[in-house]
Design an enzyme around this catalytic site. Sequence first.
Site, PDB file in Angstrom:
ATOM      1  CE1 TYR A  18      -4.048   2.066   0.658  1.00 39.38           C
ATOM      2  CE2 TYR A  18      -2.524   3.339   2.007  1.00 39.38           C
ATOM      3  CZ  TYR A  18      -3.737   3.219   1.355  1.00 39.38           C
ATOM      4  OH  TYR A  18      -4.634   4.258   1.393  1.00 39.38           O
ATOM      5  CG  HIS A  22      -0.935   5.511  -1.499  1.00 37.43           C
ATOM      6  ND1 HIS A  22      -1.470   4.249  -1.429  1.00 37.43           N
ATOM      7  CD2 HIS A  22      -1.978   6.371  -1.623  1.00 37.43           C
ATOM      8  CE1 HIS A  22      -2.794   4.342  -1.489  1.00 37.43           C
ATOM      9  NE2 HIS A  22      -3.124   5.611  -1.612  1.00 37.43           N
ATOM     10  CE1 TYR A  41      -6.576  11.286   1.296  1.00 41.12           C
ATOM     11  CE2 TYR A  41      -6.621  11.544  -1.073  1.00 41.12           C
ATOM     12  CZ  TYR A  41      -6.975  10.848   0.058  1.00 41.12           C
ATOM     13  OH  TYR A  41      -7.730   9.713  -0.059  1.00 41.12           O
ATOM     14  CD1 TRP A  76      -6.355   5.085  -6.224  1.00 44.28           C
ATOM     15  CD2 TRP A  76      -4.366   4.900  -7.249  1.00 44.28           C
ATOM     16  NE1 TRP A  76      -5.381   5.057  -5.261  1.00 44.28           N
ATOM     17  CE2 TRP A  76      -4.150   4.944  -5.867  1.00 44.28           C
ATOM     18  CE3 TRP A  76      -3.272   4.787  -8.101  1.00 44.28           C
ATOM     19  CZ2 TRP A  76      -2.883   4.880  -5.301  1.00 44.28           C
ATOM     20  CZ3 TRP A  76      -2.015   4.721  -7.539  1.00 44.28           C
ATOM     21  CH2 TRP A  76      -1.827   4.761  -6.156  1.00 44.28           C
ATOM     22  CD1 TRP A  77     -10.565   4.305  -6.086  1.00 40.03           C
ATOM     23  CD2 TRP A  77     -12.530   4.264  -7.135  1.00 40.03           C
ATOM     24  NE1 TRP A  77     -11.241   5.434  -5.727  1.00 40.03           N
ATOM     25  CE2 TRP A  77     -12.455   5.439  -6.350  1.00 40.03           C
ATOM     26  CE3 TRP A  77     -13.668   4.024  -7.886  1.00 40.03           C
ATOM     27  CZ2 TRP A  77     -13.486   6.365  -6.287  1.00 40.03           C
ATOM     28  CZ3 TRP A  77     -14.693   4.949  -7.830  1.00 40.03           C
ATOM     29  CH2 TRP A  77     -14.600   6.104  -7.035  1.00 40.03           C
TER      30      TRP A  77
END
Length: 104
Positions: A18, A22, A41, A76-77
């Site tokens: 993960y 990112h 963010y 991306w999802w």
Amino acid sequence: MEQLAFLMHLKKGNEAEYRRRHDEIWPELSAALHDAGIRDYSIFLDEETGNLFAVLRLTPDNTREVLPGLPVMRRWWDYMADLMDVDSTNKPIERALKPVFHMD
């Protein structure tokens, strides 16, 4: 600016992947988020539970509601779906958090 916070859930054993994904966020996704008015963010991980705590700021004229319709967002999802709890469209399942305290 409006601030939003929400929880997501990371499947056990996917912490490093993960973070890697990112760390290599696609420039076109980053641009789409910025164009939609998303600023500052951050995502934090509770390693005991796998909960991801996200917080972001929105510009007053934000258009974040258009993001789910963008091909880059859907890609991306799809890319992240194997790591997280997602719905039938591969959108991460998010649980909004209610603000209860803020200090400047």
